[in-house]
Design an enzyme around this catalytic site. Structure first.
Site, PDB file in Angstrom:
ATOM      1  N   GLY A  14       0.972  -1.291   0.030  1.00 20.77           N
ATOM      2  CA  GLY A  14       0.007   0.052   0.056  1.00 20.77           C
ATOM      3  C   GLY A  14       0.864   1.278  -0.014  1.00 20.77           C
ATOM      4  O   GLY A  14       0.436   2.286   0.503  1.00 20.77           O
ATOM      5  N   THR A  15       2.025   1.134  -0.523  1.00 23.50           N
ATOM      6  CA  THR A  15       2.751   2.743  -0.660  1.00 23.50           C
ATOM      7  C   THR A  15       2.013   3.526  -1.674  1.00 23.50           C
ATOM      8  O   THR A  15       2.007   4.514  -1.257  1.00 23.50           O
ATOM      9  CB  THR A  15       4.290   2.412  -1.294  1.00 23.50           C
ATOM     10  OG1 THR A  15       4.016   1.997  -2.463  1.00 23.50           O
ATOM     11  CG2 THR A  15       5.037   1.409  -0.295  1.00 23.50           C
ATOM     12  N   ARG A  67     -15.915 -14.840 -10.491  1.00 22.58           N
ATOM     13  CA  ARG A  67     -15.450 -13.587 -10.337  1.00 22.58           C
ATOM     14  C   ARG A  67     -16.344 -12.367 -10.219  1.00 22.58           C
ATOM     15  O   ARG A  67     -16.099 -11.469  -9.676  1.00 22.58           O
ATOM     16  CB  ARG A  67     -14.370 -13.446 -11.563  1.00 22.58           C
ATOM     17  CG  ARG A  67     -13.097 -14.122 -11.389  1.00 22.58           C
ATOM     18  CD  ARG A  67     -12.196 -14.115 -12.770  1.00 22.58           C
ATOM     19  NE  ARG A  67     -12.138 -12.622 -13.247  1.00 22.58           N
ATOM     20  CZ  ARG A  67     -11.994 -12.242 -14.452  1.00 22.58           C
ATOM     21  NH1 ARG A  67     -12.175 -13.285 -15.183  1.00 22.58           N
ATOM     22  NH2 ARG A  67     -11.898 -11.008 -14.672  1.00 22.58           N
ATOM     23  N   MET A  92      -4.335  -7.198  -6.719  1.00 19.32           N
ATOM     24  CA  MET A  92      -4.132  -8.352  -7.684  1.00 19.32           C
ATOM     25  C   MET A  92      -5.147  -9.132  -8.107  1.00 19.32           C
ATOM     26  O   MET A  92      -4.856 -10.492  -8.335  1.00 19.32           O
ATOM     27  CB  MET A  92      -3.032  -8.985  -7.002  1.00 19.32           C
ATOM     28  CG  MET A  92      -1.865  -8.374  -6.389  1.00 19.32           C
ATOM     29  SD  MET A  92      -0.947  -7.387  -7.686  1.00 19.32           S
ATOM     30  CE  MET A  92      -0.179  -8.623  -8.575  1.00 19.32           C
ATOM     31  N   ARG A  93      -6.350  -8.573  -8.456  1.00 17.45           N
ATOM     32  CA  ARG A  93      -7.397  -9.398  -9.014  1.00 17.45           C
ATOM     33  C   ARG A  93      -7.850  -8.554 -10.372  1.00 17.45           C
ATOM     34  O   ARG A  93      -7.935  -7.504 -10.437  1.00 17.45           O
ATOM     35  CB  ARG A  93      -8.410  -9.320  -7.852  1.00 17.45           C
ATOM     36  CG  ARG A  93      -8.527  -9.957  -6.629  1.00 17.45           C
ATOM     37  CD  ARG A  93      -7.909 -11.273  -6.604  1.00 17.45           C
ATOM     38  NE  ARG A  93      -8.780 -12.204  -7.344  1.00 17.45           N
ATOM     39  CZ  ARG A  93      -8.387 -13.600  -7.571  1.00 17.45           C
ATOM     40  NH1 ARG A  93      -7.204 -14.098  -7.279  1.00 17.45           N
ATOM     41  NH2 ARG A  93      -9.240 -14.390  -8.214  1.00 17.45           N
ATOM     42  N   LEU A  95     -10.885  -7.404 -12.882  1.00 15.32           N
ATOM     43  CA  LEU A  95     -11.914  -7.329 -12.449  1.00 15.32           C
ATOM     44  C   LEU A  95     -12.867  -7.350 -13.852  1.00 15.32           C
ATOM     45  O   LEU A  95     -12.419  -7.463 -14.886  1.00 15.32           O
ATOM     46  CB  LEU A  95     -12.097  -5.677 -12.413  1.00 15.32           C
ATOM     47  CG  LEU A  95     -11.648  -5.356 -11.174  1.00 15.32           C
ATOM     48  CD1 LEU A  95     -11.385  -3.808 -10.922  1.00 15.32           C
ATOM     49  CD2 LEU A  95     -12.445  -5.842  -9.800  1.00 15.32           C
ATOM     50  N   ASN A 109      -5.549   2.503 -12.713  1.00 14.68           N
ATOM     51  CA  ASN A 109      -4.832   1.568 -11.833  1.00 14.68           C
ATOM     52  C   ASN A 109      -3.498   2.116 -12.253  1.00 14.68           C
ATOM     53  O   ASN A 109      -3.070   3.024 -13.223  1.00 14.68           O
ATOM     54  CB  ASN A 109      -4.917   0.376 -13.010  1.00 14.68           C
ATOM     55  CG  ASN A 109      -3.979  -0.813 -12.261  1.00 14.68           C
ATOM     56  OD1 ASN A 109      -3.720  -0.816 -11.020  1.00 14.68           O
ATOM     57  ND2 ASN A 109      -3.400  -1.596 -13.309  1.00 14.68           N
ATOM     58  N   HIS A 111       0.671   0.630 -13.136  1.00 13.25           N
ATOM     59  CA  HIS A 111       1.374  -0.675 -13.478  1.00 13.25           C
ATOM     60  C   HIS A 111       2.720  -0.382 -13.526  1.00 13.25           C
ATOM     61  O   HIS A 111       3.196   0.721 -14.102  1.00 13.25           O
ATOM     62  CB  HIS A 111       0.750  -1.052 -14.632  1.00 13.25           C
ATOM     63  CG  HIS A 111       1.321  -2.383 -15.262  1.00 13.25           C
ATOM     64  ND1 HIS A 111       1.076  -3.486 -14.707  1.00 13.25           N
ATOM     65  CD2 HIS A 111       2.369  -2.496 -16.201  1.00 13.25           C
ATOM     66  CE1 HIS A 111       1.649  -4.440 -15.230  1.00 13.25           C
ATOM     67  NE2 HIS A 111       2.741  -4.117 -16.210  1.00 13.25           N
ATOM     68  N   ASP A 147      -4.231  -4.617 -18.137  1.00 15.49           N
ATOM     69  CA  ASP A 147      -3.435  -3.289 -18.385  1.00 15.49           C
ATOM     70  C   ASP A 147      -3.744  -2.710 -19.814  1.00 15.49           C
ATOM     71  O   ASP A 147      -2.618  -2.285 -20.189  1.00 15.49           O
ATOM     72  CB  ASP A 147      -2.061  -3.818 -18.141  1.00 15.49           C
ATOM     73  CG  ASP A 147      -1.724  -4.620 -16.744  1.00 15.49           C
ATOM     74  OD1 ASP A 147      -2.286  -3.805 -15.712  1.00 15.49           O
ATOM     75  OD2 ASP A 147      -0.995  -5.579 -16.673  1.00 15.49           O
TER      76      ASP A 147
HETATM   77  C1  GRF Z   1       3.201  -1.589  -7.440  1.00 14.21           C
HETATM   78  O1  GRF Z   1       4.459  -1.917  -8.076  1.00 14.21           O
HETATM   79  C2  GRF Z   1       2.095  -1.708  -8.510  1.00 14.21           C
HETATM   80  O2  GRF Z   1       2.142  -1.119  -9.546  1.00 14.21           O
HETATM   81  C3  GRF Z   1       1.752  -3.216  -8.669  1.00 14.21           C
HETATM   82  O3  GRF Z   1       1.924  -3.530  -7.315  1.00 14.21           O
HETATM   83  C4  GRF Z   1       2.684  -2.600  -6.550  1.00 14.21           C
HETATM   84  C5  GRF Z   1       2.010  -2.316  -5.360  1.00 14.21           C
HETATM   85  O4  GRF Z   1       2.947  -1.379  -4.459  1.00 14.21           O
HETATM   86  N1  GRF Z   1       0.576  -3.306  -9.353  1.00 14.21           N
HETATM   87  P1  GRF Z   1       2.058  -0.836  -3.167  1.00 14.21           P
HETATM   88  O5  GRF Z   1       1.101  -1.884  -2.511  1.00 14.21           O
HETATM   89  O6  GRF Z   1       1.232   0.210  -3.750  1.00 14.21           O
HETATM   90  O7  GRF Z   1       3.016  -0.541  -2.416  1.00 14.21           O
END
Ligand code: GRF
Length: 193
Positions: A14-15, A67, A92-93, A95, A109, A111, A147
């Site tokens: 969650g950064t 899903r 990581m799912r 949609l 999103n 990526h 993506d």
């Molecule tokens: C990031 O690299 C994002 O692009 C990818 O997963 C990572 C998540 O990082 N989809 P964080 O949880 O926001 O730190």
């Protein structure tokens, strides 16, 4: 000042969520994070949300038979909370069409590559394996293709000799945290007009 009601969907550290929370709190973004949803109860991002007194929901995808059922549950939680705009941040799912159609142009999103290169998981490793010298990150609208939605903003990151997946991912993540809030600032200001 009118503020956009955001939800952030996460699965992990969650950064990017933290960058969005901070940018709302210091008024860089015309928005408030009203809700954080994680499919993973152990995601550290939930702790970050709690630290900022933001409502959290854990919706475990494994408890749903398909899903779309999972997506319908997320959608109903978002609607109950009167969310206007959705940010995927390390969620990581994939949609379903049901969900992305509902939130068309109101879901973005991030990526960790310069799309359309290196879609999917382990984008940083894909870039290293391919041998490119420059990679980066992309903030994009979400559509039905993984993506695949239109690009809002990108930042480039050079690959150094001796980089491994960890060192490269860390440098990309620093750029992600900036790119996400800068892209959101543009999109949310447009949304409010
Ligand atoms: C990031 O690299 C994002 O692009 C990818 O997963 C990572 C998540 O990082 N989809 P964080 O949880 O926001 O730190």
């Amino acid at each position: 000042m009118k503020k956009v009601r955001l939800a952030v969907l996460i699965s992990g550290n969650g950064t990017n969520l933290q960058a969005i929370i901070d940018a709302c709190e210091n008024n860089f973004l015309p928005a408030t994070v009203e809700l954080v949803i994680s499919n993973n109860k152990d995601a550290y991002g939930l702790e970050r949300a709690r630290n900022s007194a933001i409502d959290c929901e854990v919706i475990d995808h494994r408890k749903f038979s398909g899903r779309e059922d999972f997506d319908r549950e997320i959608n109903s939680v978002l609607e109950k909370k009167e969310i206007e705009f959705v940010c995927l941040a390390g969620f990581m799912r994939l949609l379903t069409g049901f969900f992305v159609d509902k939130w068309e142009k109101r879901i973005v999103n991030i990526h960790p590559s310069l799309l359309p290169s290196f879609k999917g998981v382990n984008a940083q490793k894909q870039a290293l394996d391919y041998g490119v010298k420059i990679t980066g990150c992309t903030v994009h609208f979400v559509n039905k293709d993984m993506d695949g939605g239109s690009v809002i903003m990108q930042k480039a990151v050079e690959i150094h000799d001796g980089d491994d997946e960890k060192s490269l991912s860390e440098r990309i993540l620093e750029q992600e945290n900036k790119c996400y809030t800068e892209a959101l600032r543009i999109i949310l200001n447009k949304y409010l007009k």
